[in-house]
Design an enzyme around this catalytic site. Sequence first.
Site, PDB file in Angstrom:
ATOM      1  CB  ALA A  75      -0.937   0.005   1.210  1.00 38.73           C
ATOM      2  CG  ASP A  76       2.832   4.964  -1.640  1.00 40.28           C
ATOM      3  OD1 ASP A  76       3.826   4.868  -0.897  1.00 40.28           O
ATOM      4  OD2 ASP A  76       2.542   6.018  -2.250  1.00 40.28           O
ATOM      5  CB  THR A  77      -1.352   6.765   1.938  1.00 43.78           C
ATOM      6  OG1 THR A  77      -1.983   5.498   2.180  1.00 43.78           O
ATOM      7  CG2 THR A  77      -2.390   7.873   2.126  1.00 43.78           C
ATOM      8  N   GLY A 111      -3.070   3.608  -2.843  1.00 40.27           N
ATOM      9  CA  GLY A 111      -2.978   2.511  -3.800  1.00 40.27           C
ATOM     10  C   GLY A 111      -2.774   1.217  -3.041  1.00 40.27           C
TER      11      GLY A 111
END
Length: 200
Positions: A75-77, A111
């Site tokens: 995940a990436d924010t 994502g």
Amino acid sequence: MVKIVLASGSPRRSELLKQIGLDFEIVLSDIDESNEENLKANELVQHLAYKKAYDVAKKVANRENGKERYLVVGADTVVVKDRIMGKPKDRDDAVRMLKHLSGSWHEVMTGIALIDTKDFRSVTSVEITKVKMKELTDDTILAYVDTKEPMDKAGAYGIQEKGAILVERIEGCYFNVVGLPLGRLSDLLKDFGVSVLKKI
């Protein structure tokens, strides 16, 4: 039986997975998170989530001579208002970010990427939540930054901690702002035969 691996050291993401009752282990990725490709925000978060998941999938795939099946979650924010904002580089950067967000709407994009080590099938997705920040005085911004809370968070605030008092309202998934949209994740897990509500 599939084993869940979280490719993230974020305490918030770990807490969210525990909240929905998933058993998992944490394996950190070693990727460069810079935006060298100059991707748009919604593309960037999916790209980085995939890179993290793929890096970790390669690490765990050959355990037990490849007999174990792992489902790796990356995940990436980022926060987006006129530009892409990740984690602040330092105190001054955190102050600048909060001043930029003060009194206006911004988007939080996370994502997610899932990779199955059995066949390296993958899926990526993105969740977008709109957040309205209160008008923040300089004193409020400085006091909040002095708590050190903003330093490891995209956009320099944590909605699940003291940063909650800076937020006026949100539209969309709250958990996305924390760092992992649980509804979206649950839907993606189903594609790999994993149900949050049933034991694997």
